[in-house]
Design a protein around this motif. Structure first.
Motif, PDB file in Angstrom:
ATOM      1  N   ASP A 128      66.818  44.797 -51.799  1.00 56.87           N
ATOM      2  CA  ASP A 128      66.600  44.492 -53.224  1.00 56.87           C
ATOM      3  C   ASP A 128      65.824  43.194 -53.386  1.00 56.87           C
ATOM      4  OD1 ASP A 128      68.017  46.749 -53.933  1.00 56.87           O
ATOM      5  OD2 ASP A 128      69.840  45.679 -54.496  1.00 56.87           O
ATOM      6  N   VAL A 129      66.192  42.187 -52.597  1.00 58.29           N
ATOM      7  CA  VAL A 129      65.531  40.885 -52.694  1.00 58.29           C
ATOM      8  C   VAL A 129      64.090  40.972 -52.212  1.00 58.29           C
ATOM      9  CG1 VAL A 129      65.607  38.463 -51.985  1.00 58.29           C
ATOM     10  CG2 VAL A 129      67.733  39.727 -52.342  1.00 58.29           C
ATOM     11  N   LEU A 130      63.893  41.579 -51.051  1.00 56.33           N
ATOM     12  CA  LEU A 130      62.548  41.668 -50.471  1.00 56.33           C
ATOM     13  C   LEU A 130      61.610  42.468 -51.360  1.00 56.33           C
ATOM     14  CD1 LEU A 130      63.592  42.279 -46.759  1.00 56.33           C
ATOM     15  CD2 LEU A 130      62.824  40.136 -47.793  1.00 56.33           C
ATOM     16  N   ARG A 131      62.127  43.517 -51.964  1.00 55.33           N
ATOM     17  CA  ARG A 131      61.307  44.335 -52.862  1.00 55.33           C
ATOM     18  C   ARG A 131      60.890  43.521 -54.087  1.00 55.33           C
ATOM     19  NH1 ARG A 131      64.184  48.437 -52.489  1.00 55.33           N
ATOM     20  NH2 ARG A 131      65.607  48.034 -54.240  1.00 55.33           N
ATOM     21  N   TRP A 132      61.830  42.728 -54.627  1.00 53.46           N
ATOM     22  CA  TRP A 132      61.491  41.913 -55.791  1.00 53.46           C
ATOM     23  C   TRP A 132      60.493  40.813 -55.422  1.00 53.46           C
ATOM     24  CZ3 TRP A 132      61.466  42.202 -60.777  1.00 53.46           C
ATOM     25  CH2 TRP A 132      61.259  41.046 -61.537  1.00 53.46           C
ATOM     26  N   GLN A 133      60.636  40.199 -54.272  1.00 50.87           N
ATOM     27  CA  GLN A 133      59.674  39.178 -53.844  1.00 50.87           C
ATOM     28  C   GLN A 133      58.276  39.774 -53.738  1.00 50.87           C
ATOM     29  OE1 GLN A 133      62.095  37.923 -50.351  1.00 50.87           O
ATOM     30  NE2 GLN A 133      61.677  35.832 -51.016  1.00 50.87           N
ATOM     31  N   ASP A 134      58.168  40.964 -53.196  1.00 51.69           N
ATOM     32  CA  ASP A 134      56.860  41.616 -53.098  1.00 51.69           C
ATOM     33  C   ASP A 134      56.282  41.882 -54.481  1.00 51.69           C
ATOM     34  OD1 ASP A 134      56.885  41.604 -50.352  1.00 51.69           O
ATOM     35  OD2 ASP A 134      57.658  43.644 -50.156  1.00 51.69           O
ATOM     36  N   ARG A 135      57.153  42.240 -55.412  1.00 47.61           N
ATOM     37  CA  ARG A 135      56.679  42.539 -56.770  1.00 47.61           C
ATOM     38  C   ARG A 135      56.098  41.295 -57.440  1.00 47.61           C
ATOM     39  NH1 ARG A 135      59.439  45.973 -61.640  1.00 47.61           N
ATOM     40  NH2 ARG A 135      58.256  45.049 -63.352  1.00 47.61           N
TER      41      ARG A 135
END
Length: 537
Positions: A292-299
């Motif tokens: 969840d965190v990594l996906r949001w950082q990429d976004r």
């Protein structure tokens, strides 16, 4: 086995008395001795328990030893037993959590709607569902497809932290092995329920009662409470009353006897010589997994940012002069064509700043987010904007640089932020837009990447799950507490870092040398490039 050996010995003695060739005298002697042995055995039987009872007691004692020995480990943490690594991963990290009477936590929440202070307290009360996170957010393009978003109240940390500690991987039921002791007292909620319309004695009652309860416990006597910590999810100023002459602001949690021995995690430290340590305000994002965190950082890393700067907030005309700069920031934002603003009028009918999607949408579209002080130096908006990947612009060193020593860089503050002194903005000899436009694009990119890197440590993960490899704000705070207690045990004098009565050295000078060409700041101070802006504000 012991019984069979004993029987063999008795049989051997009997056989030895019946050897061939023995005289009648010897037989009589043997018979007499046999009678004596039996009599002695009978006497011993009255004194000593049978061998079976001894064997059973030995087995029970050994079983109890094994249970106590291994329950310290298996009852608190899963031990790696793959044959290669038998080290205890929780060594030095065990935490014991007091089981407080319900009046110190659960009952405070359950009775909050019955208080006459509902105008101030009711909104918090209604926001404590989902382990303190509030209602789930969905149906908006800002967060559609992203899990872990909630309408979290900025003062809900008491419940969030408590629920996270219940899931702490190194929690132990054996206080003797614990390196620190957590006290799940809802200090922030207690402040809210009794602050408006009550006298000082009523405001302090729960805190005094708590310290009396703690000081009677054996865990307290070990270090006089200096290994204890609790969470008070408001600013430290709410727990350090300035005067007792009347019904002054706040209660006295941070200074009453006993409580001042404990470490208290607050949203903003008073920076006095004490034990109140600042931790981030809760944001709207509470991930359930590392993914969840990594996906949001990429976004947020790939977000197209169409505004140079943005501000979310309401005017604060009544704050103390030393931090009064917000009105000037708002004026410059309104006068600039490069600044987006979400105005938050402090009226019941104004709801736009209470919709998380509106706030996060704006922060994701801006490169820099303006963070002037409000009622106090710190703001929740700082963390909301950084979670959105927006570079914070500070106007007072108490907004971040003197705060959050565990969660933000300690030394090079300009790796992730911009600093413009309050006095320069208030005197109208600095243009915020000009300062930000002067920062080279490559420097902006590096700063933004640093902000994105910091995101995990600024988040409070969903208390009903846990991150595997990333450390969230709770994990970072626990590490800070464990380090603090360890230093106290080593004889160090440890406090929150205060009093901090001076700004970090050469902060503005380093800002100028890093961001601007030679002579640029001198020109700015001479107002050669700000006259046009001043004529507009």
């Amino acid at each position: 086995m012991q019984l069979s050996v004993a029987n063999s010995i008795v049989q051997l003695l009997v056989k030895s008395g019946r050897k061939p060739g023995g005289s009648a005298r010897s037989r009589r002697a043997v018979e007499v001795k046999g009678i004596e042995i039996k009599a002695a055995a009978a006497a011993k039987a009255k004194v000593l328990p049978p061998l079976r009872i001894l064997a059973a007691l030995a087995i029970a004692a050994w079983t109890l030893f094994l249970y106590v020995h291994f329950s310290v480990i298996t009852g608190t943490v899963e031990v790696m037993s793959n044959g290669e690594d038998l080290a205890d991963p929780c060594r030095g990290r065990y935490i014991y959590m007091h089981e407080l009477p319900r009046r110190f936590n659960a009952d405070i929440v359950h009775t909050c709607r019955n208080r006459k202070t509902e105008d101030h307290w009711g909104d918090i009360c209604a926001s404590l569902s989902n382990a303190g996170l509030g209602r789930p957010l969905d149906g908006d393009s800002v967060i559609t497809g992203e899990s872990g978003w909630y309408g979290t109240h900025q003062f809900a940390l008491d419940a969030i932290f408590h629920n996270r500690m219940v899931q702490y991987e190194c929690l132990t039921n054996h206080s003797a092995v614990a390196s620190a002791v957590f006290v799940p007292f809802y200090a922030g909620f207690d402040f809210a329920r009794y602050h408006w319309g009550y006298d000082n004695a009523t405001r302090d009652a729960a805190s005094v009662d708590l310290t009396e309860w703690l000081m009677a416990r054996p865990e307290w006597r070990r270090m006089g409470g200096r290994d204890h910590f609790l969470v008070a999810g408001r600013t430290g100023w709410d727990f350090r009353r300035i005067s007792n002459l009347g019904a002054d602001w706040g209660n006295d949690l941070l200074v009453i006897p006993g409580a001042r021995n404990m470490s208290v995690l607050v949203l903003e430290s008073t920076l006095k010589r004490g034990t109140d340590f600042s931790v981030p305000y809760p944001t709207y994002f509470h991930p359930r997994s590392d993914a969840d965190v990594l996906r949001w950082q990429d976004r947020v890393r790939g977000q197209r940012r169409t505004w140079l700067m943005a501000f979310v907030g309401a005017p604060r005309p009544d704050v103390q002069m030393s931090i009064r700069v917000r009105d000037h920031v708002i004026a410059q934002c309104k006068a600039s064509g490069a600044c987006a603003m979400l105005s938050c009028a402090r009226t019941p009918s104004s709801r736009q700043c209470h919709r998380p999607a509106n706030i996060m949408r704006l922060f994701q579209k801006a490169t820099f987010c303006l963070q002037p002080p409000g009622d106090s130096c710190t703001r929740r908006s700082v963390f909301d904007s950084m979670v959105a990947g927006c570079i914070p612009v500070f106007f007072h060193t108490g907004s971040a640089y003197k705060q959050y020593p565990w969660h933000l860089p300690k030394d090079d503050h300009l790796r992730y932020s911009v600093y413009i002194p309050t006095a320069d903005v208030r005197r109208r000899n600095v243009s915020i837009e000009a300062v930000l436009r002067a920062i080279p694009p490559a420097t902006v990119a590096r700063m933004q990447e640093e902000v994105i890197r910091l995101i995990p440590s600024l988040l409070y993960a969903d208390p009903r799950s846990k991150l595997k490899t990333l450390k969230d704000a709770v994990a970072v705070a626990v590490d800070g507490i464990l380090d603090t207690v360890a230093r106290i045990k080593n004889g160090e004098e440890v406090n929150c870092g205060g009093p901090v009565d001076k700004d970090p050295p050469n902060l503005f000078a380093s800002t100028a040398s890093r961001f601007f060409p030679e002579g640029y700041v001198q020109a700015a101070r001479g107002r050669s490039w700000t006259k046009g802006m001043q004529s507009r504000i």
